[in-house]
Enzyme design. Structure first.
Site, mmCIF file in Angstrom:
data_model
loop_
_atom_site.group_PDB
_atom_site.id
_atom_site.type_symbol
_atom_site.label_atom_id
_atom_site.label_comp_id
_atom_site.label_asym_id
_atom_site.label_seq_id
_atom_site.Cartn_x
_atom_site.Cartn_y
_atom_site.Cartn_z
ATOM 1 N N GLY A 128 17.908 -23.547 41.091
ATOM 2 C CA GLY A 128 17.884 -24.907 41.603
ATOM 3 C C GLY A 128 18.799 -25.852 40.850
ATOM 4 O O GLY A 128 19.428 -26.740 41.447
ATOM 5 N N SER A 129 18.894 -25.693 39.539
ATOM 6 C CA SER A 129 19.735 -26.600 38.750
ATOM 7 C C SER A 129 21.200 -26.457 39.129
ATOM 8 O O SER A 129 21.926 -27.450 39.232
ATOM 9 C CB SER A 129 19.540 -26.338 37.253
ATOM 10 O OG SER A 129 18.259 -26.735 36.830
ATOM 11 N N ASN A 149 8.305 -32.912 40.974
ATOM 12 C CA ASN A 149 7.838 -31.740 40.247
ATOM 13 C C ASN A 149 6.712 -32.045 39.267
ATOM 14 O O ASN A 149 5.960 -31.145 38.876
ATOM 15 C CB ASN A 149 8.996 -31.090 39.481
ATOM 16 C CG ASN A 149 9.728 -32.076 38.591
ATOM 17 O OD1 ASN A 149 10.238 -33.083 39.066
ATOM 18 N ND2 ASN A 149 9.794 -31.792 37.300
ATOM 19 N N GLN A 151 10.472 -27.921 44.572
ATOM 20 C CA GLN A 151 9.013 -27.848 44.608
ATOM 21 C C GLN A 151 8.456 -27.793 46.028
ATOM 22 O O GLN A 151 7.336 -27.309 46.238
ATOM 23 C CB GLN A 151 8.401 -29.049 43.881
ATOM 24 C CG GLN A 151 8.676 -29.087 42.396
ATOM 25 C CD GLN A 151 8.004 -27.960 41.637
ATOM 26 O OE1 GLN A 151 6.974 -27.438 42.045
ATOM 27 N NE2 GLN A 151 8.583 -27.573 40.504
ATOM 28 N N SER A 175 14.837 -22.934 44.665
ATOM 29 C CA SER A 175 14.829 -21.921 43.610
ATOM 30 C C SER A 175 13.765 -20.875 43.897
ATOM 31 O O SER A 175 12.614 -21.214 44.205
ATOM 32 C CB SER A 175 14.571 -22.589 42.250
ATOM 33 O OG SER A 175 14.664 -21.651 41.205
ATOM 34 N N GLY A 176 14.120 -19.593 43.777
ATOM 35 C CA GLY A 176 13.250 -18.513 44.200
ATOM 36 C C GLY A 176 11.954 -18.373 43.441
ATOM 37 O O GLY A 176 10.921 -18.012 44.014
ATOM 38 N N HIS A 177 11.969 -18.659 42.139
ATOM 39 C CA HIS A 177 10.781 -18.358 41.339
ATOM 40 C C HIS A 177 9.659 -19.367 41.512
ATOM 41 O O HIS A 177 8.577 -19.195 40.948
ATOM 42 C CB HIS A 177 11.157 -18.227 39.853
ATOM 43 C CG HIS A 177 11.511 -19.513 39.175
ATOM 44 N ND1 HIS A 177 10.655 -20.138 38.296
ATOM 45 C CD2 HIS A 177 12.618 -20.279 39.238
ATOM 46 C CE1 HIS A 177 11.236 -21.234 37.831
ATOM 47 N NE2 HIS A 177 12.416 -21.336 38.389
ATOM 48 N N CYS A 216 11.121 -27.919 32.055
ATOM 49 C CA CYS A 216 12.449 -28.057 31.471
ATOM 50 C C CYS A 216 12.470 -29.045 30.311
ATOM 51 O O CYS A 216 13.432 -29.101 29.560
ATOM 52 C CB CYS A 216 13.442 -28.507 32.545
ATOM 53 S SG CYS A 216 13.540 -27.368 33.933
#
Length: 395
Positions: free
Chosen positions: A72-73, A153, A181, A201-203, A327
Site C-alpha cells: 500500500g505504501s 486505519n 483498510q 495491500s494484500g496482508h 507503522c
C-alpha cells in the site's frame, strides 16, 4: 487463558488457508517468469492474469486498470508523486487531510519541500469526517489531485467517498483514495464513487505481505514509478511477484464472497466490545464515528494511563492490540489522528485500538475486557494525576 487473542487485524492479518494453498504451487511447481515466452512460463502469466481479474472484479472494473505493487505504501507514493509529475503543467496543488496514513502525509511533505507542491491539509470533525464544504472551498484552479483515505486505519471512520468523488469529478480533478483498510471490508465500486486511483495491500485481507496494487482509471496519464522492464504495461518494472499476486487474488475473491456474513458478525462483536469498554471502565471515550466506521474497528482512550504500559500488560495476558498505526508503533508521540479529532494530548497517550477478525469470539472479547479493567485500575492506582483528579472530585 493460554491461547493467543489477536486483536490487531488492522496491522496485519493471518493468511487464510485457502489463500496459502493457492500460492504454494507457484513457489516450486510453476516457478516460471511470466515474461518468458515458453509454455512453462505461461502458467505463471495465466496466474497473474487471473489474480488481476479477481481484484478487478472486487472493484467492478477492468483487469487492465490494476497495477501490482509491493504494498500500500508504494501505491500511495506512486499515486501522488507520479500524478504531480504528470500534471504539474496544469497546477501544483494537492488536497488531502490531516488524518491520512503517513504514506500519504510524508509523501506530501516530500512534494512540498523537494518538488514545490502546494498541499492543503483539511481538518476533520470530532468523528474524523471530512467536511465537504471545506473541501470545495479548498479547490483552486491549480488543484490537480484530491487524496482522501476511504477509511481511517486508527479510528475506523469511513469517509463520504461517493460525495468526494462527485466533487472531484465536477471540478475536473483527479481523485485518489487510500483504501488499504477498506478494501475487502466494505463494498467499493470505483465507477459509482468516481475514484480515479485506489491503493490497497494484500496482508490486510488475509492475503500475503509484500503485495499491493494501485487501481488507475483508464485515461489517467500518470508516469511510471519503477523504471526497467516492460512489466505492468510499462508502468511498474520488475518481475511480478507471482505467488503474492495469486494469493492477493484469492484473498480478494474470498473477501468479497464472505463480506456480508463476516462483517455482520464483526459489527455485532464490535458494538458489544465498545459498549462494555465505555460503560464498564470509567473515564473512557470512543474515538471515531460510532456508525460510519469499519466493521472490525474499536478505538478507545482511557484517561490517566500510558498506552505503552497497557499494551505490554495486555501482551503478558496473551492479548495483541495496538495504540494506533503499526507503522508508528515505535513512536512516543501521540497519534496525529487523535489530536486532529480533538482528543487532548494527555488522553491520546492512553488510547487502544482493537481490530477484530472473523475468528474473533465473544469469549475472546469478554476475557479482554475483564483483563483491561484490571490493567486500567492498576495503572491508574500509580498515577498522581488520577489521584489528584479523584481527590478534587470528592471535595
Amino acid at each position: 487463558m493460554s491461547k493467543l487473542i489477536y486483536l490487531d487485524n488492522a496491522a496485519t492479518t493471518k493468511t487464510a488457508p485457502e489463500v496459502l494453498d493457492a500460492m504454494l504451487p507457484y513457489f516450486s511447481e510453476y516457478y516460471g517468469n511470466p515474461s518468458s515466452i515458453y509454455d512453462f512460463a505461461q502458467k505463471s502469466k495465466e496466474a497473474v492474469t487471473k489474480g488481476r481479474q479477481q481484484i478487478a472484479d472486487a472493484l467492478n472494473t477492468r483487469k487492465e486498470d490494476i497495477y501490482f505493487t509491493a504494498g500500500g505504501s508504494e501505491a500511495d507514493n506512486w499515486a501522488l508523486k507520479a500524478t504531480f509529475e504528470a500534471y504539474k503543467s496544469k497546477g501544483n496543488h494537492i488536497i488531502t487531510t490531516k488524518i491520512e496514513h503517513h504514506a500519504i502525509l510524508h509523501t506530501c511533505e516530500y512534494l512540498e519541500k523537494e518538488r514545490g507542491a502546494k498541499i492543503t491539509y483539511l481538518d476533520v470533525d470530532e468523528n474524523g469526517v471530512v467536511r465537504l464544504d471545506e473541501l470545495e472551498k479548498a479547490i483552486t484552479p491549480e488543484t490537480i489531485l484530491i487524496s482522501v483515505m476511504f477509511a481511517n486505519n486508527e479510528i475506523g471512520t469511513i469517509q463520504p467517498i461517493k460525495e468526494i468523488g462527485r466533487i472531484a469529478k465536477e471540478h475536473g480533478i483527479l481523485f485518489h483514495t487510500d483504501a488499504v483498510q477498506a478494501f475487502g471490508q466494505v463494498p467499493i465500486d470505483v465507477d459509482e464513487y468516481n475514484i480515479d486511483m485506489l491503493s490497497s495491500s494484500g496482508h490486510k485481507i488475509n492475503g500475503p505481505k509484500g503485495i499491493g496494487f494501485l487501481y488507475i482509471r483508464k485515461g489517467v496519464k500518470i508516469k511510471s514509478f519503477v523504471h526497467g522492464g516492460a512489466q505492468e504495461r510499462k508502468r511498474r518494472a520488475g518481475t511480478e511477484n507471482v505467488p503474492g499476486i495469486v494469493g492477493y487474488g484469492a484473498a480478494a475473491e474470498r473477501a468479497v464472497r464472505t463480506m456480508k456474513e463476516r462483517t455482520a458478525k464483526e459489527i455485532e462483536l464490535r458494538d458489544y466490545l465498545i459498549n462494555r469498554l465505555t460503560t464498564e471502565i470509567p473515564y473512557s471515550r470512543l474515538n471515531g464515528d460510532k456508525v460510519r466506521r469499519l466493521p472490525n474497528n474499536v478505538n478507545v482512550s482511557f484517561q490517566f494511563i500510558e498506552g505503552e504500559s497497557m499494551l505490554l500488560m495486555l501482551d503478558q495476558n496473551g492479548i495483541c492490540g495496538s495504540s494506533g498505526s503499526a507503522c508508528t508503533s515505535g513512536s512516543l508521540d501521540p497519534s496525529h489522528v487523535l489530536l486532529a479529532i480533538g482528543v487532548p494530548h494527555e488522553v491520546a497517550h492512553g488510547s487502544l485500538r482493537l481490530t477484530l477478525s472473523d475468528e474473533t469470539t465473544k469469549e475472546d472479547l469478554d476475557f479482554t475486557v475483564d483483563k483491561l479493567k484490571e490493567i486500567v485500575q492498576y495503572l491508574r492506582s500509580m498515577s498522581p494525576l488520577y489521584e489528584d483528579f479523584i481527590k478534587k472530585h470528592q471535595q
